[in-house]
Write an enzyme that holds these catalytic residues in place. Sequence first.
Site, PDB file in Angstrom:
ATOM      1  N   LYS A 129       0.828  -1.210   0.000  1.00  0.00           N
ATOM      2  CA  LYS A 129       0.000   0.000   0.000  1.00  0.00           C
ATOM      3  C   LYS A 129       0.861   1.258   0.000  1.00  0.00           C
ATOM      4  O   LYS A 129       0.540   2.239  -0.688  1.00  0.00           O
ATOM      5  CB  LYS A 129      -0.927   0.008   1.221  1.00  0.00           C
ATOM      6  N   LYS A 177      -0.010  11.308   5.479  1.00  0.00           N
ATOM      7  CA  LYS A 177       0.348  10.233   6.409  1.00  0.00           C
ATOM      8  C   LYS A 177       1.027   9.077   5.681  1.00  0.00           C
ATOM      9  O   LYS A 177       2.052   8.552   6.121  1.00  0.00           O
ATOM     10  CB  LYS A 177      -0.906   9.765   7.141  1.00  0.00           C
TER      11      LYS A 177
END
Length: 295
Positions: free
Chosen positions: A170, A238
């Site tokens: 990811k 993030k």
Amino acid sequence: MTKVGFIGLGIMGGPMAAKLQEGGCKLYLHDLKNPPLALIEGGATVCTNATEVAKRADIIIVMVPDTPHVEEVLFGADGVAAGLTPGKIVIDMSSISPMATKEFAKKINKRQCDYLDAPVSGGEVGARAATLTIMVGGAQEAFDRARPLFELMGKNITLVGGNGDGQTTKVANQIIVALNIQAVAEALLFASKAGADPARVRQALMGGFAASRILEVHGERMVKRTFAPGFRIELHQKDLNLALQGAKSLGLALPNTASAQELMNSCAAHGMAQLDHSALCQAIERMSNHAIAAA
């Protein structure tokens, strides 16, 4: 009927839980806000905390924003771990630190339960259409048990490797997405400043080698100035931070990732953290004193 716990019912989690319910799963829900009414009307049970979810469900899915949130849900007061019994599966579908994921998995495994990290890509559109890409890390047997649930939420489902490998995939995905958003923004800004209609330029490029999902979806957002969040800038910040932290620990240089992060930071500094990540184009527009707009 599979008993599934779902913790975190936001922009992504709510539609994902809905797809599980449509597929015949019995849902046990917990969220800091009230769960979507449609899920409750469909027969879902609202639980007072994560421990109750873990006690009542056989498979527990977590979908929250960041690493500290996952840790709190799993191991904090009234967390998932306190409600586990041997044989259950915990699936974290959030996007968090691969290193922390490995430690979380070890703690869950000590309770004789399986742990899968299964972050997703596809945004709110993919969640609502059940076309998410799901990248999984964990044991084959646990993956096989969970796969029917994944198939209710997504299309491209891959067991990448052991715990942490799903999260690593990811992070790699988010690097590619961010750099593609930056590339599309620069290309359309160039076209616009040169006097061409960026909407028609985008249409032409969609038929060539530059075609991409980012150009299709986010290029249209840039031209039409529609930046309501599908995936917020603050969340991509993030994810890129995870990439840059990982690169530092691995001794890697990721210069373009760092550049994309600075553009995200600029947007956040201008009060745009809650906008869709396609709004990254506005940082480049400010630097150039020109906005992408249809001619």
